[in-house]
Design an enzyme around this catalytic site. Structure first.
Site, mmCIF file in Angstrom:
data_model
loop_
_atom_site.group_PDB
_atom_site.id
_atom_site.type_symbol
_atom_site.label_atom_id
_atom_site.label_comp_id
_atom_site.label_asym_id
_atom_site.label_seq_id
_atom_site.Cartn_x
_atom_site.Cartn_y
_atom_site.Cartn_z
ATOM 1 N N GLU A 48 0.962 -1.041 -0.379
ATOM 2 C CA GLU A 48 -0.060 -0.011 -0.396
ATOM 3 C C GLU A 48 1.040 1.175 0.183
ATOM 4 O O GLU A 48 1.262 1.561 0.610
ATOM 5 C CB GLU A 48 -0.589 -0.343 1.457
ATOM 6 C CG GLU A 48 -1.799 0.819 1.342
ATOM 7 C CD GLU A 48 -1.442 2.101 2.017
ATOM 8 O OE1 GLU A 48 -1.546 3.470 1.307
ATOM 9 O OE2 GLU A 48 -1.697 2.724 3.073
ATOM 10 N N CYS A 92 -2.549 9.354 3.164
ATOM 11 C CA CYS A 92 -1.910 8.095 2.097
ATOM 12 C C CYS A 92 -2.808 8.744 1.013
ATOM 13 O O CYS A 92 -3.376 8.584 -0.265
ATOM 14 C CB CYS A 92 -2.348 7.123 2.409
ATOM 15 S SG CYS A 92 -2.928 5.339 2.524
#
Length: 483
Positions: free
Chosen positions: A254, A288
């Site tokens: 990720e 993020c």
């Protein structure tokens, strides 16, 4: 039970568009039982030859010294996890939940709750066979030891999102937390011990920035490790992928994001402003999935900018994170605030206008900043910020907005606001991202899949798909049966 207290006194300078923030005393009470500073391997708290400091990002003062584990400790953890795997994988899916142990950390606990239930739904398949004398079965089995390397911005939830799925699948784990926030991981180890997780099943090897490359190499190359799961930058993810490739490990990545936030002429402007505030300034812009590039259509551009500026004035308060009135704390370190400052200076030098904020303050603080007249040649539109900077680009057509939004090598999350149903379907399908927020600025929840496309990573976390990342499918052909 004792406690660990931090007392702080600080006054931050007045900001453009934000009130003066006075701070006289802060108290961070941590249960002494949860304040652990050693590594956790095979059910034991272990020392390392040296320690490294953990700092308060608001003041730069030391909170604790933590064991600086190296390759030797990492190898011990892998060996312990490998040994524990062979009895842990035999456990049935029904067992003692850990959410009670985690108390108020609801988001982190949510992943443990979700995956503890998903463990009971790891179904295989019985496939119809063309031959009458055989049966075809597809079994799901845990991949083995999982190395889990996590970031600092969600130091508990990023661990539980990964470890919850791994443990539920029957894997054992070795956690390498970020050097800035190891105390949360070590507290989770203590809670795991209290919850009765057997020795070797959950291990934590904290280390300093200097030892991170050598520890990461062990966790990604040791033949006993069957899976690597990493959340962090795209650049670091590429390095870990190369390490894992030598032994062909299962990998979940990720990685970085650069989320677009598009406001079309048909949008409800008030809802779009609220969505922008949530999406940009959550965790001071340090997630993020934070929106990084704000694209606003020409007809409502000025109205959106005006209302957004007023919302920033009314809702954002900069200060120490322990102050209950604070909405914007410090960035994680000085380097992070310097990066925001550099992006602001670059944008201004290319013609952008500062409407709110714009300045770096003492230490790792930076003012929440609103920029107008932003163009796509500016640094803030070409690289992830990870800070409280909101640059607004004016656009004319839907096609133009999609072209700008998709002009990135990463594609984690994207957001847009529109009340045109046909447009909603078109844009949602054409945004090159793994997650889309439609008239919504917050996405994350344990029930939904989390992950990106392009160079934002591989695999998915959360949802029913998250546990699949820790399972192998074994085909069994059962022959010689009497028809």
């Amino acid at each position: 039970m004792g406690s660990f207290c931090l007392l702080r006194s600080r006054c931050l300078p007045r900001q453009v568009g934000l009130p003066l923030v006075m701070h006289r005393q802060y108290s961070l009470d941590i249960s002494a039982q949860l304040l652990r500073t050693q590594g956790y391997v095979n059910g034991q708290w272990i020392n390392a030859p040296s320690t490294f400091p953990v700092l308060d990002p608001a003041t730069g003062e030391q909170i604790a010294k933590v064991a600086d584990c190296g390759p030797a400790e990492a190898k011990l953890a892998v060996d312990a996890a490998y040994k524990a795997f062979y009895f842990w994988k035999q456990h049935t899916a029904k067992g003692k939940p850990m959410k009670e142990s985690l108390g108020e950390i609801a988001y982190a606990a949510g992943f443990l709750e979700w995956f503890s239930e998903e463990a009971r739904r790891v179904y295989g398949d019985v496939v119809p066979s063309a031959a009458k004398d055989r049966k075809i079965l597809l079994l799901k089995q845990p991949v083995g030891v999982a190395s889990i390397i996590t970031p600092w911005n969600f130091p508990s939830a990023m661990i539980t999102r990964k470890a919850g799925a791994a443990l539920a699948a029957g894997c054992t784990v070795v956690v390498k937390p970020a050097e800035d926030t190891p105390l949360s991981a070590l507290a989770l180890a203590e809670l795991a011990s209290q919850a009765g997780i057997p020795a070797g099943v959950f291990n934590v090897v904290p280390c300093s920035r200097e030892k991170t490359p050598s520890v990461g190499t062990v966790l990604c190359t040791d033949p006993l490790v069957g899976k690597v799961s990493f959340t962090g930058s795209t650049a670091t993810g590429k390095i870990l992928l190369k390490h894992a490739a030598d032994t062909v490990k299962r990998v979940s990545m990720e990685l970085g994001g650069h989320a677009p936030f598009i406001v079309f002429d048909s949008a409800d402007v008030d809802k779009a402003v609220a969505g922008a505030m949530n999406s940009k300034f959550r965790n001071s812009g340090q997630t993020c999935v934070c929106s990084n590039r704000f694209l606003v259509q020409s007809r409502i551009h000025d109205r959106f900018i005006e209302k957004l500026g007023k919302a920033m004035d009314a809702e954002l308060r900069l200060g120490h994170g322990s102050d209950p009135n604070t909405t914007q704390g410090p960035l994680i370190n000085v380097r992070a605030s310097e990066k925001v400052e550099h992006q602001v200076m670059d944008a201004v030098s290319r013609g952008a206008k500062v409407l709110r904020g714009g300045k770096r303050l003492d230490g790792s603080f930076h003012q929440p900043t609103l920029l107008a007249d932003v163009t796509t040649d500016m640094l803030c539109t070409r690289e992830e910020t990870f800070g409280p900077l909101l640059p607004v680009i004016r656009f004319s057509t839907e096609a133009e907005a999609l072209a700008i939004a998709n002009a990135s090598h990463v594609g984690l999350a994207g957001y847009f606001f529109s009340q045109d149903v046909s447009q909603i379907w078109r844009v949602a399908e054409n945004l090159e991202v793994g997650m889309v927020g439609v008239n919504e600025g917050l996405l994350s929840t344990p029930e939904a899949s989390f992950g990106g496309v392009k160079q934002s990573g591989l695999g998915r976390e959360g949802s029913k798909y998250g546990i699949e990342e820790y399972l192998d499918v074994k085909y069994m052909c059962f022959g010689g049966l009497t028809p």
